[in-house]
Write a protein that holds these residues in place. Structure first.
Motif: not given
Length: 587
Positions: A489-505
């Motif tokens: 990651s960084g020289f091949e542009n590969v993301a290694t972390l994810d986001l956990m988004l919590t949604l509501r109405r």
């Protein structure tokens, strides 16, 4: 193991801002599946948003880790996916069987298969001359020199080049050769054996098995991987002649697998038969040619593509099967030991986890019928599940419908799975989540991508569903143990972390996202670098995304590559060993 970084005062109590988990618990190790989320990453969210006995939904269930997490925390789960393999794996993770009975039936299945095929892994020990057993054989591609058409054993050529790929050359004409040369065949070169004369494995030149397999009457699937499949193009299967599932196995291993599959069908207890089939599908990738050789240690198989390295292993399938039976037992035991709530009895083999084949945009559930949603949708064009699952599904005699898959095609193969279609499926799936979750309930979405356009697509799908991200409920997931590709990651542009988004109405109409100024982005990256001296480009990127989501930014131009460009502009570099940002070394 889970490491939760607590949130600063004033943010949502009980929820982590950073979730660090290890992909090494017995459940995770029992069976491979693409982008599988460790149970430990899911449980904090289930416990924060539900009570024991509540119903948790996952409409993109994959291998069923949400169901395992729900079971272990005393909740109920309803799981849906279009993937046949996902349902097979997820259902059997919670199919808790008696260890002694599984071990006994596993040994019986292996014995019957050996009787059917004979001792096909028997070899002569080169050290003592006695009978030995093959553990694994090393095979080499035979390649063709592009200049003189000489046929070259790749392994031997690499050996002659002192294991330096850049120095490989044709012995006849001296032209440079490598893995991109046309393959014209395969040859075994090395055997690793187990013999009573040695406590450790013995490596010796290949000498051939003592008994050749008699495959008369044995049947195995040979499912086509044709031009309509994205992986046909991505893995250049036509060029290498690997156009069906059977072509990825040696004849010996195909015969043993067919005999094992036949013996499993004869197991009379449905729950044990299902669990042994779970064990069987877990060994298929390793039993194939996709398991890459390395001079230092085996590199494992890449689950996300059909790559066959120029040097690969042929493993003893009976050994693999026996080990995976034990892995399934450890997984069941771990779930029992860590389950909170009523104890799991061996007679209670059907926990309250219901997994069915259905599309996330058409859930067969009543309005306001679930308490919480945790889901991990496909990440655009990152993985083509139906293509890769075909490898196991061929043996299950069932197929995932590629036309129902929520992905974006990289090349046009006639399926027309566009970004617009993908966004529509996500928006419809999120609308379904909004419909079925009870008032006040939440939806947590795990997502990762190195393209800002994909994040902006996700934002639009969330808004179209009448949902909104809760700003102080955005967590970063670090699953650790990065792959070779991920470490780059960084020289091949590969993301290694994810986001956990919590949604509501949504509580108010959504506002149009605004494009951040270059100065605002640069300032935030600079502050992150000042606060964290041991940071990777992926961490910088997801922290920037999280900040952008909180601020209502248009994320479409925030790509991982743009972050790395800023680092280089600031005279910083990425260390290839650690994947961390370091000062650039001058010329």
């Amino acid at each position: 193991m889970t490491i939760l970084d607590p949130r600063p005062a004033g943010e949502s109590a009980g929820l982590p801002s950073m979730v660090r988990v290890r992909r090494s618990d017995p459940v995770y190790m029992a069976h491979a599946y693409l982008t599988k989320v460790p149970v430990a990453a899911i449980t904090p969210f289930i416990e924060a948003f539900t009570r024991p006995g509540d119903v948790v939904l996952d409409p993109f269930a994959g291998s069923g880790m949400t169901g395992v997490a729900a079971l272990m925390t005393g909740r109920r789960a309803v799981l849906y996916d279009v993937a046949v393999l996902g349902r097979h794996i997820g259902t059997n993770y919670v199919n808790l069987v008696d260890a002694g009975r599984l071990r006994g039936r596993g040994e019986e299945v292996a014995r019957r298969a050996r009787e059917r095929t004979g001792d096909v892994y028997a070899v002569i020990c080169g050290s003592c001359g006695g009978d030995a057993q093959l553990v694994k054989a090393v095979w080499s591609a035979v390649i063709e020199c592009g200049d003189c058409l000489e046929q070259i054993n790749y392994y031997r050529c690499l050996e002659e080049a002192a294991w330096r790929r850049e120095d490989m050359a044709c012995s006849r004409c001296g032209a440079a050769v490598g893995a991109r040369c046309r393959r014209v065949g395969e040859e075994p070169v090395i055997d690793s054996i187990s013999c009573s004369c040695s406590r450790t494995q013995i490596e010796q030149p290949w000498s051939g098995p003592l008994r050749h397999v008699d495959s008369t009457g044995l049947r195995w699937p040979d499912t086509a991987i044709d031009e309509t499949r994205q992986m046909y193009v991505a893995s250049a299967l036509g060029r290498h002649g690997l156009t069906s599932t059977a072509s990825f196995f040696s004849t010996r291993n195909l015969s043993v697998l067919a005999a094992l599959r036949e013996a499993i069908d004869g197991v009379p207890e449905p729950e044990l038969q299902a669990k042994l089939l779970f064990v069987f599908t877990s060994v298929l990738t390793r039993a194939s040619k996709r398991y890459q050789w390395s001079r230092q240690r085996p590199l494992n198989a890449a689950n996300a593509n059909y790559y066959v390295a120029p040097v690969f292993y042929e493993w003893n399938v009976f050994d693999l099967f026996a080990r995976k039976v034990q892995a399934a037992i450890r997984s069941d035991d771990w779930i029992r030991q860590h389950r909170r709530g009523p104890a799991v009895r061996d007679s209670a083999l059907r926990p309250d986890v219901d997994y069915r084949i259905a599309s996330a945009d058409r859930l067969p559930l009543a309005d306001n019928s679930v308490d919480y949603v945790f889901t991990d949708p496909p990440f655009g064009s990152n993985i083509f599940y139906s293509d890769m699952n075909l490898f196991q599904e061929a043996w299950l005699d069932a197929r995932t419908d590629p036309g129902s898959e929520a992905v974006i095609d990289r090349v046009d193969t006639g399926r027309h799975r566009s970004a617009e279609r993908y966004e529509s499926i996500l928006a419809s799936a999120f609308k379904e989540c909004r419909r079925v979750v009870k008032p006040g309930g939440h939806v947590t979405v795990l997502f990762g991508n190195s393209s800002g356009a994909m994040w902006q697509l996700l934002q639009r799908a969330v808004a179209a569903a009448g949902l909104e991200v809760v700003p102080d409920m955005i967590a970063v997931l670090d699953k650790g143990q990065r792959s070779v590709k991920g470490l780059a990651s960084g020289f091949e542009n590969v993301a290694t972390l994810d986001l956990m988004l919590t949604l509501r109405r949504a509580r108010r109409p959504s506002r149009p996202a605004r494009a951040p100024s270059a100065a605002a982005v640069a300032d935030f990256v600079r502050r992150l670098l000042t606060d964290d001296t041991a940071v990777s480009p992926s961490r910088l990127y997801v922290m920037l995304l999280r900040h952008g989501i909180e601020q209502g930014w248009d994320l479409s131009r925030l790509d991982l590559c743009s972050v790395t460009e800023q680092l280089r502009a600031a005279e910083l570099d990425i260390d290839r060993r650690s994947a961390l940002v370091v000062p650039a070394v001058g010329p």
